[in-house]
Design an enzyme around this catalytic site. Structure first.
Site, mmCIF file in Angstrom:
data_model
loop_
_atom_site.group_PDB
_atom_site.id
_atom_site.type_symbol
_atom_site.label_atom_id
_atom_site.label_comp_id
_atom_site.label_asym_id
_atom_site.label_seq_id
_atom_site.Cartn_x
_atom_site.Cartn_y
_atom_site.Cartn_z
ATOM 1 N N ASP A 125 1.047 -3.382 3.393
ATOM 2 C CA ASP A 125 -0.017 -2.488 2.926
ATOM 3 C C ASP A 125 -0.876 -1.946 4.058
ATOM 4 O OD1 ASP A 125 0.818 -3.004 0.305
ATOM 5 O OD2 ASP A 125 -0.474 -4.764 0.156
ATOM 6 N N GLY B 215 -0.620 0.834 5.428
ATOM 7 C CA GLY B 215 -0.766 2.295 5.349
ATOM 8 C C GLY B 215 0.513 2.972 5.835
ATOM 9 N N LYS B 216 1.628 2.242 5.735
ATOM 10 C CA LYS B 216 2.920 2.778 6.206
ATOM 11 C C LYS B 216 3.268 4.078 5.475
ATOM 12 C CE LYS B 216 4.901 -1.062 4.981
ATOM 13 N NZ LYS B 216 3.727 -1.863 4.603
ATOM 14 N N ASP C 282 -12.190 4.285 8.869
ATOM 15 C CA ASP C 282 -13.367 4.694 8.091
ATOM 16 C C ASP C 282 -13.940 3.564 7.236
ATOM 17 O OD1 ASP C 282 -10.717 5.326 6.869
ATOM 18 O OD2 ASP C 282 -11.939 5.536 5.054
HETATM 19 P P1 GDP Z 1 1.774 0.620 2.614
HETATM 20 O O1 GDP Z 1 2.351 -0.370 1.663
HETATM 21 O O2 GDP Z 1 1.759 0.133 4.020
HETATM 22 O O3 GDP Z 1 2.391 1.985 2.499
HETATM 23 O O4 GDP Z 1 0.246 0.795 2.203
HETATM 24 P P2 GDP Z 1 -0.349 0.951 0.704
HETATM 25 O O5 GDP Z 1 -0.060 2.322 0.229
HETATM 26 O O6 GDP Z 1 0.072 -0.182 -0.144
HETATM 27 O O7 GDP Z 1 -1.886 0.727 0.980
HETATM 28 C C1 GDP Z 1 -2.610 1.513 1.857
HETATM 29 C C2 GDP Z 1 -3.778 2.166 1.075
HETATM 30 O O8 GDP Z 1 -4.707 2.683 2.007
HETATM 31 C C3 GDP Z 1 -3.346 3.334 0.212
HETATM 32 O O9 GDP Z 1 -4.158 3.364 -0.939
HETATM 33 C C4 GDP Z 1 -3.640 4.548 1.094
HETATM 34 O O10 GDP Z 1 -3.886 5.729 0.340
HETATM 35 C C5 GDP Z 1 -4.890 4.087 1.806
HETATM 36 N N1 GDP Z 1 -5.093 4.631 3.156
HETATM 37 C C6 GDP Z 1 -4.175 4.903 4.125
HETATM 38 N N2 GDP Z 1 -4.800 5.285 5.256
HETATM 39 C C7 GDP Z 1 -6.114 5.262 5.009
HETATM 40 C C8 GDP Z 1 -7.283 5.505 5.787
HETATM 41 O O11 GDP Z 1 -7.222 5.821 6.969
HETATM 42 N N3 GDP Z 1 -8.495 5.326 5.161
HETATM 43 C C9 GDP Z 1 -8.619 4.955 3.874
HETATM 44 N N4 GDP Z 1 -9.829 4.805 3.377
HETATM 45 N N5 GDP Z 1 -7.544 4.718 3.108
HETATM 46 C C10 GDP Z 1 -6.314 4.837 3.659
HETATM 47 P P1 IMO Z 2 4.419 -2.950 1.121
HETATM 48 O O1 IMO Z 2 5.736 -2.341 1.531
HETATM 49 C C1 IMO Z 2 2.079 -6.587 0.628
HETATM 50 C C2 IMO Z 2 4.227 -10.153 -0.725
HETATM 51 C C3 IMO Z 2 3.919 -10.692 -2.108
HETATM 52 C C4 IMO Z 2 4.136 -12.172 -1.866
HETATM 53 C C5 IMO Z 2 5.319 -12.194 -0.909
HETATM 54 C C6 IMO Z 2 6.657 -12.443 -1.578
HETATM 55 O O2 IMO Z 2 3.680 -2.205 0.087
HETATM 56 O O3 IMO Z 2 3.619 -3.266 2.342
HETATM 57 P P2 IMO Z 2 8.218 -10.903 -3.085
HETATM 58 O O4 IMO Z 2 7.984 -10.269 -4.412
HETATM 59 O O5 IMO Z 2 8.540 -9.932 -2.005
HETATM 60 O O6 IMO Z 2 9.211 -12.020 -3.141
HETATM 61 O O7 IMO Z 2 6.812 -11.596 -2.709
HETATM 62 O O8 IMO Z 2 5.338 -10.928 -0.269
HETATM 63 N N1 IMO Z 2 4.637 -8.742 -0.683
HETATM 64 C C7 IMO Z 2 3.849 -7.754 -0.223
HETATM 65 N N2 IMO Z 2 2.584 -7.769 0.207
HETATM 66 N N3 IMO Z 2 2.781 -5.444 0.665
HETATM 67 C C8 IMO Z 2 4.072 -5.416 0.254
HETATM 68 O O9 IMO Z 2 4.858 -4.331 0.415
HETATM 69 C C9 IMO Z 2 4.653 -6.600 -0.252
HETATM 70 N N4 IMO Z 2 5.866 -6.913 -0.757
HETATM 71 C C10 IMO Z 2 5.849 -8.234 -0.990
HETATM 72 O O10 IMO Z 2 2.597 -10.407 -2.494
HETATM 73 O O11 IMO Z 2 3.038 -12.723 -1.188
HETATM 74 MG MG MG Z 3 1.875 -1.332 -0.102
#
Ligand code: GDP
Ligand code: IMO
Ligand code: MG
Length: 439
Positions: free
Chosen positions: A24, A26-27, A343
């Protein structure tokens, strides 16, 4: 003030993008930005446990299984052999994208050798999490049980499903054992062979048009100098080998996984980008040395909207952990760093960075795989003054407040990797690119 983290960006053809923390980071946003200059986007591990958010023009897309690059009209998106595919979710996601005006059609390819998530995988994942003593806090999407079957040579691949005779044979054989496990360990009624057979043969008809020899496809694309972007899911510390085991996911989320998970040789890779938040988050169970106390946690959770994109669970939040990020730089061979969500720290009067851990009278400057060190270590922090300024409208590095630049420069120095992207908001345009001018 020098800018130590500026590097020249070469136009390169094969880039891997990985999460350098616990997912999570921000990939999704960075993939979306880089997709504009890529021809192929490849997911190489994980499954629909991922949740990648992309926002533009006030629209929000959350991709779980299909590469986030699908949002760009021209890109070919590949689900590699290292991914585990839940066909039900795949077709739901395609339908949702089409409904939102994104044409998927021929732009999506699914590796014939990707493994399929089966109904017993979900069930066993959920039952294990509910009844098991050692909870991981999984997403309950069947990911772990599917990878376990793959390694135990009890999996079913896309290509197996496309041959109805092979599929029926394998399902019959495997389901017999799964039903024994369901009955004897979980006291759960058996799953019906004919029901699963019918459901999956229905998927097979739809899957045929997407199935491909993805290794060959990518080889041919690379031979034509097409630009390929490998989209990591999860993060380095959720990697089954390099993460905080057993609190990890069941795949290779680090850069090495991009190779085995797509059939790409190491010699093809030109550039590896790591994505970090300007702080740290973690969702699910497992150690997290720099976790905030509950008061600060609430503040950052709210400001950063830190709720899981897949399960909606609140993410635990903490200070930036340079021990962890430095280890990620080593394991992945990071060339560049994208620092996200700067931010979110705007209002903080003081900001801490963890530079080492203290445990059992010893100082750990390097990451430790000992779960007790990770659980009980006291982080050693250095404290930086905040910038107390809204950076969300800033588009150039030089315009960032001095304290924000100092903070970024210090992160880069501690991690040992140049920063090339700083994100100051979730929208595409809220991004600062740091590129050295030629010469
Ligand atoms: P990922 O799994 O790595 O793709 O990340 P997620 O989408 O699960 O979580 C990242 C969250 O942060 C999302 O809700 C994005 O819209 C938000 N996000 C990404 N970059 C920024 C940033 O620079 N600032 C803020 N406030 N939010 C961001
Ligand atoms: P993205 O791609 C954050 C965590 C789960 C749990 C552990 C194992 O959005 O970054 P699983 O269901 O994979 O066997 O769960 O891994 N987990 C993540 N945490 N971002 C993710 O993906 C995750 N995918 C799995 O919360 O702790
Ligand atoms: Mg994510």
């Amino acid at each position: 003030m020098p800018v130590p983290h500026l590097v020249r960006i070469k136009i390169m053809s094969n880039t891997i993008l990985v999460g350098a923390q616990w997912g999570d980071e921000g990939k999704g946003k960075v993939i979306d930005l880089l997709s504009a200059e890529s021809d192929y986007i490849v997911r190489y591990q994980g499954g629909n446990n991922a949740g990648h958010t992309v926002r533009f023009d006030k629209k929000r897309f959350v991709l779980h299984l299909i590469p986030s690059g699908i949002l760009h009209k021209r890109t070919i998106c590949v689900i590699g052999n290292g991914v585990v595919v839940d066909p039900k979710v795949l077709f739901e996601e395609i339908a949702l994208l089409e409904k939102q005006g994104i044409r998927v059609g021929k732009r999506l390819k699914v590796s014939e050798t990707a493994h399929l998530i089966m109904p017993y995988h979900h069930l066993i994942d959920a039952l294990h999490e509910t009844h098991g003593k050692r909870k991981i806090g999984t997403t309950k999407r069947g990911i772990g049980p599917c990878y376990a079957d793959k390694m135990a040579r009890q999996g079913i691949r896309v290509v197996d499903l496309l041959n109805s005779k092979v599929f029926a044979e394998r399902l019959r054989e495997i389901l017999r054992e799964k039903n024994e496990i369901l009955k004897k360990i979980y006291h759960h009624p058996p799953l019906s062979f004919s029901k699963i057979l019918k459901e999956y043969l229905g998927y097979a008809r739809k899957l045929k048009r997407y199935a491909a020899n993805a290794t060959l496809l990518l080889h041919e694309a690379q031979a034509k100098r097409k630009r390929v972007l490998f989209e990591g899911a999860q993060g380095t510390f959720l990697d089954v080998d390099h993460g905080t085991y057993p609190y990890v996911t069941s795949s290779s989320a680090t850069s090495g996984g991009a190779l085995t998970g797509s059939g790409t040789p190491p010699s093809r890779i030109d550039r590896i980008i790591g994505v970090v938040k300007a702080y740290t988050t973690r969702v699910g169970g497992g150690p997290f040395p720099t976790q905030f106390d509950s008061k600060l946690m609430k503040v950052i959770q709210q400001r950063g909207e830190e709720y899981g994109a897949t399960t909606g669970r609140p993410r635990r939040c903490g200070w930036f952990d340079a021990v962890v990020a430095r280890q990620a730089a080593i394991v992945n061979g990071l060339d560049e760093l994208a620092v996200m969500k700067l931010d979110v720290l705007d209002a903080m009067p003081k900001i801490k960075i963890c530079t080492a851990y203290r445990y059992g009278g010893k100082l750990f400057r390097d990451f430790s795989y000992d779960i007790d060190v990770l659980r009980y270590a006291k982080p050693v922090y250095e404290e930086h003054p905040g910038w107390r300024f809204d950076v969300s409208g800033i588009r150039s590095y030089g315009k960032l407040p001095l304290n924000a630049r100092r903070y970024l420069a210090r992160l880069s120095e501690l991690v040992g990797v140049p920063i090339t992207i700083v994100s100051v908001g979730s929208e595409r345009k809220q991004t600062i690119f740091l590129r050295k001018r030629d010469g």
